[in-house]
Scaffold this active site. Structure first.
Site, PDB file in Angstrom:
ATOM      1  N   SER A  10       3.731 -10.795 -72.382  1.00 29.72           N
ATOM      2  CA  SER A  10       4.155  -9.471 -72.842  1.00 29.72           C
ATOM      3  C   SER A  10       3.546  -8.390 -71.954  1.00 29.72           C
ATOM      4  CB  SER A  10       3.714  -9.244 -74.288  1.00 29.72           C
ATOM      5  OG  SER A  10       3.911  -7.888 -74.649  1.00 29.72           O
ATOM      6  N   HIS A  33       8.432 -10.684 -71.338  1.00 33.86           N
ATOM      7  CA  HIS A  33       8.639 -10.177 -72.698  1.00 33.86           C
ATOM      8  C   HIS A  33       8.380  -8.678 -72.735  1.00 33.86           C
ATOM      9  CE1 HIS A  33       8.963 -10.843 -77.061  1.00 33.86           C
ATOM     10  NE2 HIS A  33       7.990  -9.950 -77.195  1.00 33.86           N
ATOM     11  N   ASP A  35       8.213  -5.497 -75.193  1.00 41.47           N
ATOM     12  CA  ASP A  35       8.093  -5.052 -76.585  1.00 41.47           C
ATOM     13  C   ASP A  35       8.514  -3.592 -76.704  1.00 41.47           C
ATOM     14  OD1 ASP A  35       6.965  -7.280 -78.158  1.00 41.47           O
ATOM     15  OD2 ASP A  35       5.308  -7.152 -76.740  1.00 41.47           O
ATOM     16  N   MET A  37       9.029  -0.413 -79.163  1.00 40.57           N
ATOM     17  CA  MET A  37       8.606   0.138 -80.459  1.00 40.57           C
ATOM     18  C   MET A  37       9.045   1.590 -80.546  1.00 40.57           C
ATOM     19  SD  MET A  37       4.697  -1.263 -80.513  1.00 40.57           S
ATOM     20  CE  MET A  37       4.285  -2.904 -79.906  1.00 40.57           C
ATOM     21  N   HIS A  66      12.189  -7.514 -77.173  1.00 42.22           N
ATOM     22  CA  HIS A  66      11.910  -7.595 -78.606  1.00 42.22           C
ATOM     23  C   HIS A  66      11.957  -6.181 -79.167  1.00 42.22           C
ATOM     24  CE1 HIS A  66       8.636  -8.367 -81.897  1.00 42.22           C
ATOM     25  NE2 HIS A  66       9.829  -8.190 -82.422  1.00 42.22           N
ATOM     26  N   MET A  68      11.512  -3.665 -81.876  1.00 43.09           N
ATOM     27  CA  MET A  68      10.871  -3.315 -83.144  1.00 43.09           C
ATOM     28  C   MET A  68      11.300  -1.895 -83.479  1.00 43.09           C
ATOM     29  SD  MET A  68       7.142  -5.066 -82.437  1.00 43.09           S
ATOM     30  CE  MET A  68       7.306  -5.037 -80.636  1.00 43.09           C
ATOM     31  N   MET A 137       6.808 -13.675 -86.201  1.00 44.09           N
ATOM     32  CA  MET A 137       5.656 -12.834 -85.882  1.00 44.09           C
ATOM     33  C   MET A 137       4.401 -13.403 -86.540  1.00 44.09           C
ATOM     34  SD  MET A 137       6.593 -10.432 -83.856  1.00 44.09           S
ATOM     35  CE  MET A 137       5.064  -9.487 -83.930  1.00 44.09           C
ATOM     36  N   ASP A 175       4.846 -14.890 -81.625  1.00 47.84           N
ATOM     37  CA  ASP A 175       4.287 -13.715 -80.952  1.00 47.84           C
ATOM     38  C   ASP A 175       3.181 -13.134 -81.830  1.00 47.84           C
ATOM     39  OD1 ASP A 175       3.736 -11.329 -79.670  1.00 47.84           O
ATOM     40  OD2 ASP A 175       5.781 -10.555 -79.780  1.00 47.84           O
TER      41      ASP A 175
END
Length: 222
Positions: A10, A33, A35, A37, A66, A68, A137, A175
């Site tokens: 990540s 990866h 992330d 957010m 990913h 979120m 998660m 993760d």
């Protein structure tokens, strides 16, 4: 088919000012990866599609995004356009996860669903026919560097049994708190894709750590 664990570092734990060089430090990574957010679905902000697009320009490795974020159906197309190989969204963020997965597949992108530690997996087993990956998660989403929650492995075991029973080609990704001390139990439970941020980028040699993690997963399933 032999077990092939995939390590997806990540970049949330990388130096944001030097992402191109940080990615160069992990040549043996299987996936990158990313992330995402939004400060709404999770109480933190990271980066969005423009940064994902920049990452895609500096690596030929599959980019695993990913999300979120709230209202993923509105935004998934931006990550397909950015070059994502797979886009994972949270089932808690949409009333119709199948529709979001179908939208991604229609754009030629793989689709993943993610579940928080407190979310039961059983209500979503019917979605296994419509997705390519399930991300379990093992920390609360929103922050890096948290401690691994071993209780989520029961969900991994449920997924592994159902995927194998139905003969599906669906990855189980985990993760949160994944490192050399936790990867073996995750692999033994049935995971095959491992997201590691702090463990990789906090190591003196990030690429050597990827090798250590891969070896740990392989040994657990030998």
């Amino acid at each position: 088919m032999s077990y092939q664990p995939l390590i997806a570092p990540s970049i949330l734990s990388a130096d944001f000012a030097r992402l191109d060089r940080e990615i160069e430090r992990i040549p043996s990574a299987d996936w990158i990866h990313v992330d995402v957010m939004d400060g709404h679905f999770v109480p933190n902000l990271s980066f969005g599609a423009p940064v994902a697009k920049a990452v895609g320009r500096v690596t030929d490795k599959p980019m695993d995004c990913h999300l979120m974020i709230t209202d993923p159906a509105r935004w998934v197309g931006d990550y397909v356009d950015a070059g994502a190989f797979n886009v994972t969204f949270h089932v808690e963020a949409t009333d119709d996860p199948k529709a979001v997965a179908d939208l991604l597949h229609a754009r030629g992108c793989k689709a993943g669903i993610s579940i928080k530690p407190g979310t039961a997996v059983e209500p979503y087993l019917d979605l296994l026919d419509h997705v390519d990956l399930v991300l379990v998660m093992s920390v609360e989403p929103g922050f890096g560097g948290q401690k691994f929650m071993p209780g989520v492995l029961d969900k991994v075991r449920t997924l592994r049994a159902e995927i194998d029973r139905r003969g599906l080609d669906v990855h189980i990704q985990i993760d949160g708190g994944i490192d050399a001390g936790t990867i073996a139990e995750c692999a033994a439970a049935g995971c095959d894709v491992f997201v590691a941020g702090s463990a990789v980028y906090g190591a003196p040699d990030p690429d050597a750590m990827i090798g250590t993690l891969r070896s740990g997963a392989l040994a657990a399933r030998a």
